[in-house]
Design a protein around this motif. Structure first.
Motif, short mmCIF file in Angstrom:
data_model
loop_
_atom_site.label_atom_id
_atom_site.label_comp_id
_atom_site.label_asym_id
_atom_site.label_seq_id
_atom_site.Cartn_x
_atom_site.Cartn_y
_atom_site.Cartn_z
N GLU A 1 0.81 9.07 -6.01
CA GLU A 1 0.09 7.83 -6.38
C GLU A 1 0.70 7.27 -7.66
O GLU A 1 0.85 7.99 -8.64
N LYS B 1 -1.36 -0.60 -7.49
CA LYS B 1 -1.52 0.85 -7.26
C LYS B 1 -1.02 1.12 -5.86
O LYS B 1 -1.46 0.47 -4.90
N THR B 2 -0.12 2.08 -5.71
CA THR B 2 0.49 2.28 -4.40
C THR B 2 0.78 3.75 -4.15
O THR B 2 0.91 4.54 -5.09
N SER B 3 0.89 4.10 -2.85
CA SER B 3 1.27 5.47 -2.48
C SER B 3 2.77 5.48 -2.24
O SER B 3 3.27 4.78 -1.35
N TRP C 1 3.31 12.49 -0.88
CA TRP C 1 2.73 11.23 -1.36
C TRP C 1 2.48 11.34 -2.86
O TRP C 1 1.94 12.34 -3.33
N LYS D 1 0.20 7.48 7.98
CA LYS D 1 -0.60 7.12 6.78
C LYS D 1 -1.63 6.07 7.14
O LYS D 1 -1.31 5.05 7.77
N LYS E 1 0.86 -1.20 0.00
CA LYS E 1 0.00 0.00 0.00
C LYS E 1 0.90 1.25 0.00
O LYS E 1 0.52 2.29 -0.53
N VAL E 2 2.07 1.11 0.64
CA VAL E 2 3.03 2.22 0.73
C VAL E 2 4.39 1.76 0.21
O VAL E 2 4.88 0.70 0.61
#
Ligand code: URA
Length: 229
Positions: free
Chosen positions: A188, A195-197, A186, A227, A159-160
């Motif tokens: 995207e 899909k990640t931050s 951040w 986050k 996710k990160v």
């Protein structure tokens, strides 16, 4: 056309056929590595094994010839947080694990400051073999390993994504950016199906040389801590 010209034209055509004339008539760049879009099947653990095997089977790589061990990853593959550094150094090469030297000790402290450790994150590098004398990887080397780290991100599906330093940033975000402007934000991004931050922060080795920048790294670390993931 006289006999001599016909003979040399036929010779030329045969020569083009011999060297595969498509390469001459086709103006597309030749992809020497043919790994840009490779598919890997199976569950996460199987995919990681296959990815490691495909890096191990890379041919004609000078880094690989000089390195003792592949440095693939460390940490928890199911973590929501993935960190990416530049390339292994001497300690990492000897142990086959990323960030186990002095920079790694600082990275561990940075993680501990936001209540993380190696069992709670997943760590890899842009390049999986040690560049001789700890030099920076060349653009050519980065291009060669980029499909592997991109696939690695896709498999882990974090996710990160934390990019440590400008080599990781330039390889994955682009060459037209500078870390002083990009860190602490951040972004995207999508890597394959992931899909990640993304957040960029300073590399621990840089922070050892420039301790005054640790306060900026602390801002970035707090952003990661806060986050919602
Ligand atoms: N520096 C990196 O970028 N990666 C390592 O694994 C060790 C030092």
């Amino acid at each position: 056309m006289n006999k001599k010209n016909i003979f040399s034209t036929v010779k030329l055509i045969n020569y083009y056929k011999f060297i595969n004339y498509n390469l001459i008539y086709n103006n597309k760049a030749i992809n020497r590595y043919k790994k840009d879009n490779f598919e890997i099947s199976g569950n996460k653990a199987e995919k990681l094994i296959k990815l490691k095997k495909s890096i191990l089977s890379l041919n004609n790589c000078d880094l690989k010839k000089h390195g003792k061990n592949i440095v693939f990853s460390d940490g928890n593959p199911n973590s929501k947080i993935m960190l990416i550094g530049e390339a292994p150094g001497a300690n990492e090469d000897a142990e086959g694990l990323p960030f186990v030297g002095r920079a790694g000790a600082l990275l561990d402290k940075m993680l501990a400051a936001i209540d993380l450790d190696r069992n709670k994150v997943y760590i890899s590098n842009i390049i999986n073999y040690r560049p001789p004398d700890n030099r920076r990887p060349t653009n050519e080397e980065i291009r060669r390993y980029l499909p592997f780290i991109t696939k690695h991100i896709e498999i882990i599906n974090p996710k990160v994504l934390v990019l440590l330093g400008s080599t990781a940033m330039n390889a994955l975000i682009g060459n037209d950016v500078v870390i002083s402007k990009m860190r602490g934000k951040w972004i995207e991004k999508q890597f394959g199906n992931c899909k990640t931050s993304v957040i960029i922060t300073f590399h621990p080795a840089f922070l050892m040389r420039q301790p005054a920048q640790k306060k900026m790294a602390w801002i970035d670390l707090k952003m990661i801590r806060d986050k919602k993931i």
